[in-house]
Design a protein around this motif. Structure first.
Motif, short mmCIF file in Angstrom:
data_model
loop_
_atom_site.label_atom_id
_atom_site.label_comp_id
_atom_site.label_asym_id
_atom_site.label_seq_id
_atom_site.Cartn_x
_atom_site.Cartn_y
_atom_site.Cartn_z
N THR A 210 0.83 -1.21 0.00
CA THR A 210 0.00 0.00 0.00
C THR A 210 0.86 1.25 0.00
O THR A 210 1.89 1.32 0.69
CB THR A 210 -0.92 0.02 1.23
OG1 THR A 210 -1.72 -1.16 1.24
CG2 THR A 210 -1.82 1.24 1.23
N HIS A 211 0.42 2.22 -0.80
CA HIS A 211 0.96 3.57 -0.71
C HIS A 211 -0.06 4.37 0.10
O HIS A 211 -1.13 4.71 -0.39
CB HIS A 211 1.14 4.16 -2.12
CG HIS A 211 1.82 5.48 -2.12
ND1 HIS A 211 1.13 6.68 -2.04
CD2 HIS A 211 3.15 5.81 -2.18
CE1 HIS A 211 1.98 7.69 -2.05
NE2 HIS A 211 3.22 7.18 -2.15
N THR A 212 0.30 4.63 1.36
CA THR A 212 -0.72 5.13 2.30
C THR A 212 -1.20 6.53 1.97
O THR A 212 -2.34 6.89 2.29
CB THR A 212 -0.16 5.10 3.73
OG1 THR A 212 1.06 5.86 3.78
CG2 THR A 212 0.12 3.66 4.17
N LYS A 213 -0.35 7.35 1.34
CA LYS A 213 -0.78 8.73 1.05
C LYS A 213 -1.87 8.77 0.00
O LYS A 213 -2.77 9.62 0.05
CB LYS A 213 0.42 9.56 0.62
CG LYS A 213 1.42 9.80 1.75
CD LYS A 213 2.57 10.69 1.29
CE LYS A 213 3.55 10.95 2.43
NZ LYS A 213 4.69 11.81 1.98
N ASN A 215 -3.50 5.86 -0.80
CA ASN A 215 -4.37 4.71 -0.51
C ASN A 215 -4.46 3.74 -1.68
O ASN A 215 -5.40 2.97 -1.80
CB ASN A 215 -5.77 5.16 -0.09
CG ASN A 215 -6.46 4.10 0.75
OD1 ASN A 215 -5.80 3.34 1.46
ND2 ASN A 215 -7.78 4.04 0.65
N THR A 217 -3.37 0.43 -3.55
CA THR A 217 -3.00 -0.89 -3.01
C THR A 217 -2.90 -1.91 -4.13
O THR A 217 -3.71 -1.89 -5.07
CB THR A 217 -4.03 -1.37 -1.98
OG1 THR A 217 -4.05 -0.47 -0.88
CG2 THR A 217 -3.69 -2.76 -1.46
N ASP A 239 4.70 1.99 0.88
CA ASP A 239 5.33 2.34 2.15
C ASP A 239 4.75 1.53 3.32
O ASP A 239 5.00 1.84 4.48
CB ASP A 239 5.20 3.84 2.44
CG ASP A 239 3.76 4.31 2.46
OD1 ASP A 239 2.84 3.47 2.48
OD2 ASP A 239 3.54 5.54 2.44
N GLN A 240 3.98 0.51 2.94
CA GLN A 240 3.40 -0.33 4.00
C GLN A 240 3.07 -1.71 3.41
O GLN A 240 2.66 -1.82 2.26
CB GLN A 240 2.13 0.30 4.56
CG GLN A 240 1.53 -0.42 5.76
CD GLN A 240 0.24 0.24 6.21
OE1 GLN A 240 -0.85 -0.12 5.76
NE2 GLN A 240 0.37 1.22 7.10
N GLN A 242 0.72 -5.03 4.40
CA GLN A 242 -0.39 -5.42 5.25
C GLN A 242 -0.86 -6.83 4.85
O GLN A 242 -0.91 -7.16 3.67
CB GLN A 242 -1.56 -4.43 5.10
CG GLN A 242 -2.79 -4.80 5.92
CD GLN A 242 -4.01 -3.98 5.50
OE1 GLN A 242 -4.24 -3.78 4.32
NE2 GLN A 242 -4.77 -3.53 6.48
N TYR A 312 0.03 -5.01 10.00
CA TYR A 312 0.84 -4.38 8.96
C TYR A 312 2.17 -3.95 9.53
O TYR A 312 2.40 -3.92 10.75
CB TYR A 312 0.10 -3.16 8.38
CG TYR A 312 -0.09 -2.04 9.36
CD1 TYR A 312 0.88 -1.04 9.51
CD2 TYR A 312 -1.23 -1.97 10.16
CE1 TYR A 312 0.71 -0.01 10.42
CE2 TYR A 312 -1.40 -0.95 11.08
CZ TYR A 312 -0.43 0.04 11.20
OH TYR A 312 -0.58 1.04 12.11
N ASP A 314 5.24 -0.85 8.46
CA ASP A 314 5.62 0.25 7.57
C ASP A 314 6.94 -0.09 6.87
O ASP A 314 7.82 -0.74 7.44
CB ASP A 314 5.78 1.54 8.35
CG ASP A 314 4.44 2.05 8.89
OD1 ASP A 314 3.41 1.76 8.23
OD2 ASP A 314 4.42 2.72 9.94
#
Length: 446
Positions: A210-213, A215, A217, A239-240, A242, A312, A314
């Motif tokens: 996932t690219h959290t900024k 969102n 996935t 950057d994560q 999960q 998850y 990071d």
């Protein structure tokens, strides 16, 4: 005259005799007799009991003289009972009544030993029986049973399945008599059925980068590690990481294995769950990590229900083209049993927990980074295929998913030739639907 002369002679003789007697008495003093030392005591008339006696004697060595005396006792008698019958019986007149486990006139001989016998009785070295084995509480609660041996009754204490550490509690399983009759329940093995032979079941598992900024996935379904897993190609920079999964362990047919009296508690289930990941570049591992699913369950508190995890970690790492991310999701079963201990004559205590050795099941997923754009055959060679086929026109309608299903035709990526995998286009395929809604779909090579 003659008579007078006779009297005179007798008188003279009498006076002379008295004088002689008096002279003799003045020369002899009285002497008492002398005796020897006492002899040793004779052997006791009985080896034990209450009526045994023994004697000793002495003799006169010099008799008394000159009127001396001899009043010494020349024989003595005393009791000679062996006290306490060697501490193994009660004395009678000339023998002892022996307690259990001893025999002989004076209870001097132990009975022939019978292993694990608590009450042993015998009358000789060859005539012996066990009246009660150790740890007998009643007909149900007992660690041993009396059996015949070599044709003689009650000559052996045979171990039963029980709480004793030198036996087996055989659970989960059935044990109608001795430890050799123990049959473990399906999924368990070992002399005490402490080895679990079946693993938990992973019901669902997915791994996500996932690219959290944004969102965004990319997802890969986990598969059994015994099977080949399709890699998922992606150009997303995550950057994560999960992972979501669920697992369970359910013992089958537990009602067929009722708890024997010595089983206090028995619990098995999922006791641990986690996922491991590592990044591989050019065949070498350059980064790795591990994340535990902490749900409060462990070997002392197994999860007997559905075990669900969503965890998850990071990532702070610059991925290169061709880097691979491998994810291994695991679930382990286990549990414990505690045993009622009947060593004491009454009641019971509970022994410390004994833990089952469980099995681990693992599912895997992997991703491959591909940051190079694919090329259409119209660029690398002559072809007449349409670069992008968006499919049928999409209109707003009830029940429609309103998703554009696009297919790239004849796109060439040298890293995908002769490879099995899926490639996820990270751009958003936008369709203006009713000027309000837009969706994007995965794109795949054909």
């Amino acid at each position: 005259m003659k008579l007078f002369q006779i009297l005179i002679v007798m008188l003279i003789l009498n006076v002379h005799g008295v004088s002689v007697l008096r002279r003799r008495r003045r020369g002899c003093s009285p002497v008492n007799c002398s005796v020897s030392s006492w002899s040793s005591w004779s052997e006791c008339s009985a080896p034990c009991g209450t009526d045994g006696t023994q004697t000793r004697t002495r003799s006169v060595t010099n008799p008394a003289s000159c009127g001396g005396s001899c009043s010494y006792q020349l024989k003595e008698t005393q009791a000679c009972n062996v006290p306490g019958c060697n501490d193994h019986g009660s004395p009678r007149s000339t023998y002892c009544d022996c307690v259990d486990e001893w025999w002989g006139t004076c209870c001097e001989n132990p009975c022939t030993n019978i292993s694990n016998c608590e009450k042993l009785n015998c009358t000789s070295a060859d005539d012996y029986i066990c009246e009660q084995c150790k740890y007998y509480r009643n007909e149900e609660i007992r660690a041993f049973r009396l059996t015949d041996s070599d044709g003689f009754p009650n000559r052996k204490c045979e171990a039963l399945c029980s709480w004793r550490p030198d036996s087996t509690f055989c659970y989960p399983g059935n044990c109608p008599s001795t430890p050799t009759s123990c049959t473990c329940a399906p999924g368990f093995s070992g002399d005490k059925c402490m080895q679990m032979t079946t693993s938990p079941t992973i019901l669902y598992c997915e791994a996500n980068l996932t690219h959290t900024k944004t969102n965004w996935t990319v997802q890969a379904d986990c598969t059994d590690e015994q099977e080949a897993s399709d890699t998922v190609y992606t150009s997303l920079v995550p950057d994560q990481i999960q992972v979501k999964w669920s697992a369970e362990y359910i013992m089958q047919n537990i009602t067929n294995y009722p708890k024997p009296y010595y089983i206090n508690n028995f619990t098995v289930g999922v006791v641990a769950s986690s996922f491991d990941w590592f990044v591989q570049r050019d065949g070498y591992t350059i980064l790795n990590g591990s994340v535990t699913c902490s749900t409060g369950h462990d070997k002392d508190n197994p999860n007997e229900d559905l075990h669900f995890c969503n965890v998850y970690e990071d990532l702070n790492f610059a991925f290169d083209n061709h880097d691979k991310v491998y994810v291994t999701t695991s679930a382990t079963n286990g549990g414990y049993v505690d045993i009622r201990n009947f060593d004491e004559p009454s009641g019971y205590t509970v022994d410390p927990k004994q833990y089952y050795k469980g099995q681990t099941i693992s599912y895997v997923a992997d991703f491959t980074f591909d940051f190079e754009k694919p090329e259409h055959c119209s660029i690398t060679a002559s072809c007449s295929k349409t670069m992008l086929d968006a499919g049928a026109a999409v209109t707003k309608s009830v029940g429609s998913s309103n998703i554009i299903h696009s297919v790239f035709s004849k796109c060439i990526d040298v890293r995908l030739v002769n490879s099995v995998g899926r490639w996820y286009w990270s751009s958003i395929m936008v369709a203006l639907l009713d000027n309000k809604k837009n969706k994007y779909s995965r794109s795949s090579y054909i």
